[in-house]
Design a protein around this motif. Sequence first.
Motif, short mmCIF file in Angstrom:
data_model
loop_
_atom_site.label_atom_id
_atom_site.label_comp_id
_atom_site.label_asym_id
_atom_site.label_seq_id
_atom_site.Cartn_x
_atom_site.Cartn_y
_atom_site.Cartn_z
N LEU A 272 30.52 -7.75 35.47
CA LEU A 272 29.61 -7.57 34.33
C LEU A 272 28.55 -6.51 34.58
CD1 LEU A 272 29.08 -11.30 33.30
CD2 LEU A 272 30.37 -9.56 32.04
N ASP A 273 28.44 -6.04 35.81
CA ASP A 273 27.44 -5.03 36.16
C ASP A 273 27.68 -3.76 35.33
OD1 ASP A 273 25.88 -3.01 37.45
OD2 ASP A 273 25.86 -4.23 39.27
N SER A 274 26.60 -3.19 34.79
CA SER A 274 26.72 -1.99 33.95
C SER A 274 27.30 -0.81 34.72
CB SER A 274 25.35 -1.62 33.38
OG SER A 274 24.43 -1.36 34.42
N VAL A 275 27.23 -0.85 36.05
CA VAL A 275 27.80 0.23 36.87
C VAL A 275 29.31 0.32 36.66
CG1 VAL A 275 28.14 1.06 39.24
CG2 VAL A 275 25.96 0.04 38.58
N ARG A 276 29.95 -0.81 36.28
CA ARG A 276 31.40 -0.80 36.06
C ARG A 276 31.80 0.14 34.93
NH1 ARG A 276 30.19 -3.38 39.77
NH2 ARG A 276 30.40 -1.26 40.51
N ARG A 277 30.86 0.41 34.03
CA ARG A 277 31.17 1.37 32.96
C ARG A 277 31.35 2.77 33.53
NH1 ARG A 277 26.42 0.76 28.82
NH2 ARG A 277 27.60 2.45 27.80
N TRP A 278 30.80 2.99 34.72
CA TRP A 278 30.92 4.31 35.36
C TRP A 278 32.11 4.37 36.31
CZ3 TRP A 278 29.92 5.20 40.75
CH2 TRP A 278 30.08 6.54 41.12
N ASP A 279 32.22 3.36 37.21
CA ASP A 279 33.28 3.46 38.23
C ASP A 279 34.60 2.82 37.78
OD1 ASP A 279 32.95 0.72 38.51
OD2 ASP A 279 31.94 0.83 40.45
N GLN A 280 34.60 2.07 36.64
CA GLN A 280 35.82 1.48 36.08
C GLN A 280 36.55 0.56 37.06
OE1 GLN A 280 36.95 2.23 32.66
NE2 GLN A 280 34.78 2.75 32.74
N GLN A 281 35.79 -0.05 37.97
CA GLN A 281 36.38 -0.94 38.95
C GLN A 281 36.27 -2.39 38.49
OE1 GLN A 281 38.02 0.19 41.84
NE2 GLN A 281 37.73 2.10 40.71
N ILE A 282 37.32 -3.16 38.76
CA ILE A 282 37.32 -4.59 38.44
C ILE A 282 37.65 -5.37 39.70
CG2 ILE A 282 38.46 -6.43 37.13
CD1 ILE A 282 36.70 -4.72 35.41
N MET A 283 36.86 -6.38 39.98
CA MET A 283 37.12 -7.23 41.15
C MET A 283 37.87 -8.48 40.70
SD MET A 283 34.45 -9.32 43.62
CE MET A 283 33.66 -7.85 44.26
N GLY A 284 39.05 -8.68 41.26
CA GLY A 284 39.79 -9.92 40.99
C GLY A 284 39.33 -11.01 41.94
N TYR A 285 39.46 -12.24 41.53
CA TYR A 285 39.10 -13.34 42.42
C TYR A 285 40.06 -13.32 43.62
CZ TYR A 285 37.41 -17.87 43.93
OH TYR A 285 36.84 -18.89 44.66
N PRO A 286 39.55 -13.44 44.85
CA PRO A 286 40.41 -13.36 46.04
C PRO A 286 41.16 -14.66 46.30
CG PRO A 286 38.14 -13.70 46.72
CD PRO A 286 38.11 -13.55 45.22
N PHE A 287 42.21 -14.89 45.54
CA PHE A 287 42.95 -16.14 45.63
C PHE A 287 43.74 -16.25 46.94
CE2 PHE A 287 42.75 -15.44 40.97
CZ PHE A 287 42.10 -16.62 40.62
N GLN A 288 43.95 -17.49 47.38
CA GLN A 288 44.92 -17.83 48.41
C GLN A 288 45.82 -18.91 47.82
OE1 GLN A 288 45.16 -16.66 52.19
NE2 GLN A 288 44.77 -15.12 50.63
N VAL A 289 47.11 -18.83 48.07
CA VAL A 289 48.06 -19.68 47.37
C VAL A 289 47.81 -21.17 47.59
CG1 VAL A 289 49.83 -19.72 49.19
CG2 VAL A 289 50.51 -19.90 46.77
N ASP A 290 47.31 -21.54 48.76
CA ASP A 290 47.13 -22.96 49.08
C ASP A 290 45.68 -23.42 48.92
OD1 ASP A 290 46.26 -21.42 51.17
OD2 ASP A 290 47.08 -22.69 52.74
N GLN A 291 44.85 -22.62 48.29
CA GLN A 291 43.45 -22.96 48.16
C GLN A 291 43.25 -24.13 47.20
OE1 GLN A 291 42.26 -19.21 45.81
NE2 GLN A 291 41.09 -20.82 44.78
N THR A 292 42.05 -24.72 47.23
CA THR A 292 41.68 -25.69 46.22
C THR A 292 41.72 -25.01 44.86
OG1 THR A 292 40.24 -26.88 47.76
CG2 THR A 292 39.84 -27.23 45.40
N MET A 293 42.40 -25.64 43.91
CA MET A 293 42.54 -25.02 42.61
C MET A 293 41.20 -25.05 41.87
SD MET A 293 44.68 -23.41 40.75
CE MET A 293 46.22 -23.86 41.57
N LEU A 294 40.86 -23.94 41.22
CA LEU A 294 39.68 -23.87 40.39
C LEU A 294 40.12 -24.06 38.94
CD1 LEU A 294 37.81 -20.84 42.00
CD2 LEU A 294 37.59 -23.27 42.53
#
Length: 450
Positions: A272-294
């Motif tokens: 949501l940072d306004s800087v993303r409008r400039w660098d066009q970067q998106i951070m995905g949640y760092p999932f692990q397959v066996d993690q506690t489900m959110l």
Amino acid sequence: MSIIHKDVQSVKSLLSEPLSIPSYQRPYKWQGKHVSQLLDDVILHRSKSRYRLGTVVLHQDDKKQQKSIVDGQQRLLTLTLLCSLLDKARQFRPPLLEQTFSSKVTRENLQHNAAVIESRIKQLGEADREELIDFILHKCELIVVRLDSLSEAFQFFDSQNARGKELEPFDLLKAFHLREMEHNTEDERTLCVQNWEDSVSPDHTRKQSLPSLHTIMSDYLFRLRCWADGKPGQLFSRHNIDVFKGVNLNQKSYPFASAMRALDVQVDQYNLDSVRRWDQQIMGYPFQVDQTMLNGKRFFEYIQHYIHIYKTLFIDDKPELRQLMNIINHYKGRSRKGDHYVRNLFFCAVMHYYDRFGDDELEKAARLCFVWSYRIRLEQNRVVIESIDNQARARNELLHVIRQALQPQQVLAFPMVPVHRDSIKGTNLGNHNPEVNGLVEQFEEMGYIQ
């Protein structure tokens, strides 16, 4: 649970209301056979004074005039079509027909089913037709449950289906996690459902298209999550959907969830940072397959994340896997049921490694996974799912080592004993079973036959 009202209504009474199908609902998927079953049902019982057609769940928002259908849209849309086409005088015009349907699947199925209904009612005489429309509108009834909370509407839907109504486990999970999204916007819910439905029925007209969401969840994610806990992962059904249920970070805070909550907030703030409008970067949640489900939105993102990993590894031309994929896609016996189980185990092992270490030493790790998986094929005359299941969840076997490893070398150090030539099933005077020749040649090239 705040049920505003629960009553029994005639079909005409309910369909006369300003009903709407929210954008987060799945498409209309009833086929001709379902329409014919409903039509046969009402024709069979048309002599009765009253006939029940099931339960409908509505979300009634005081701020809006319309009432959203949470459960029952397949039946209601079919009844709308049926009544409209039976009513030759066009005296009954359900408001539901005025809705715009954005889903191509919905539009095509509505058009097809309308044709099915028209074909069926052409076989009816005028008197029978009038009798049938009168019966459906005035004597057929539905139990209507109205709730003022969308979250509770999904909860009611979930609990009703858990008590025996036959639904796919995927439908139950979708309803559960949508219910957990009460703090999200309708746009977010809509996007989650759109991606979900696209994955349920991928475009199989493309060469090497993705397997369906059903296959990804049942054959890979479900099994990996079970095997990580040392539990059987043979069959994914509505009775073990808890494997894909976890914690709701918007509810009561416990210490064990603090780190997950902090990471969840950090990912959202970054995007949501306004800087993303400039660098066009998106951070995905760092999932692990066996993690506690959110629960909620992260569950839908989790599924899409692993669909993408599957595509990256096994559909796209991944250089590190190219040779092995060529072998397992072309050896003669690859289509046997047991060989599908072995292939599934190999894919699970590679996905688990890639999930932890990415491309680092991937080629070497994949070769190890190949030998570990396919030696079962070479050493057994008949491969059953129990053989795969037992090896996959055993402590100190390869999947357990991958889960515990902190660096690739700990996986690559896994001791793999070569296959004894005499133990290869189907050999006859030195001539290997032609069904596994390609596998044997690869094992020999890699030095795993002695």
